[in-house]
Design a protein around this motif. Sequence first.
Motif, PDB file in Angstrom:
ATOM      1  N   LEU A  54      -5.255   6.161  -2.034  1.00  0.00           N
ATOM      2  CA  LEU A  54      -4.405   5.046  -1.640  1.00  0.00           C
ATOM      3  C   LEU A  54      -4.271   4.077  -2.800  1.00  0.00           C
ATOM      4  O   LEU A  54      -5.206   3.872  -3.569  1.00  0.00           O
ATOM      5  CB  LEU A  54      -4.991   4.328  -0.433  1.00  0.00           C
ATOM      6  N   THR A  95      -0.917   1.425   5.377  1.00  0.00           N
ATOM      7  CA  THR A  95      -0.442   2.788   5.181  1.00  0.00           C
ATOM      8  C   THR A  95      -1.232   3.711   6.095  1.00  0.00           C
ATOM      9  O   THR A  95      -2.452   3.579   6.224  1.00  0.00           O
ATOM     10  CB  THR A  95      -0.567   3.229   3.709  1.00  0.00           C
ATOM     11  N   GLN A  96      -0.536   4.620   6.751  1.00  0.00           N
ATOM     12  CA  GLN A  96      -1.161   5.482   7.751  1.00  0.00           C
ATOM     13  C   GLN A  96      -1.851   6.666   7.085  1.00  0.00           C
ATOM     14  O   GLN A  96      -1.259   7.363   6.245  1.00  0.00           O
ATOM     15  CB  GLN A  96      -0.114   6.004   8.735  1.00  0.00           C
ATOM     16  N   GLU A 109       0.835  -1.197   0.000  1.00  0.00           N
ATOM     17  CA  GLU A 109       0.000   0.000   0.000  1.00  0.00           C
ATOM     18  C   GLU A 109       0.874   1.254   0.000  1.00  0.00           C
ATOM     19  O   GLU A 109       1.989   1.249   0.537  1.00  0.00           O
ATOM     20  CB  GLU A 109      -0.903   0.054   1.237  1.00  0.00           C
ATOM     21  N   SER A 110       0.342   2.297  -0.570  1.00  0.00           N
ATOM     22  CA  SER A 110       1.010   3.593  -0.553  1.00  0.00           C
ATOM     23  C   SER A 110      -0.038   4.681  -0.679  1.00  0.00           C
ATOM     24  O   SER A 110      -1.205   4.403  -0.958  1.00  0.00           O
ATOM     25  CB  SER A 110       2.039   3.693  -1.689  1.00  0.00           C
ATOM     26  N   GLY A 125      -0.750   7.051   1.729  1.00  0.00           N
ATOM     27  CA  GLY A 125      -1.217   7.621   2.977  1.00  0.00           C
ATOM     28  C   GLY A 125      -0.457   8.888   3.321  1.00  0.00           C
ATOM     29  O   GLY A 125       0.520   9.262   2.670  1.00  0.00           O
TER      30      GLY A 125
END
Length: 116
Positions: A20, A110-111, A6-7, A9
């Motif tokens: 996202l 991802t935050q 994931e990316s 965030g």
Amino acid sequence: QVQLVESGGGLVQTGGSLRLSCAASRSIFSISVTNWYRQAPGKQRELVASVTTGGVTNYADAVKGRFTISSDNAKNTVYLEMNSLKPEDTAVYYCQAYRRGLWDYWGQGTQVTVSS
């Protein structure tokens, strides 16, 4: 084995937007149910959005009308477009690709932080 990454965030203000991405190491999404989950501190992981192999989407009531799940099978990537973000959307977001009885893959998360 398939890796999901994931990316996208980050930190955004209330009312802002983020997209996202969940990239797979090989073609998997077209033959999987793909979900986005989130987990806020001290809370259980909750299902946010899902898309079936047939392209049917479903959303949690809390995000309906604000979030959109989509996939680009040519890029082995699933997206979660998030608009009108609220502080209560703050969480770690995870993607999952599964096919019952066959596989269940998760990304590392991802935050997303929404400031008030």
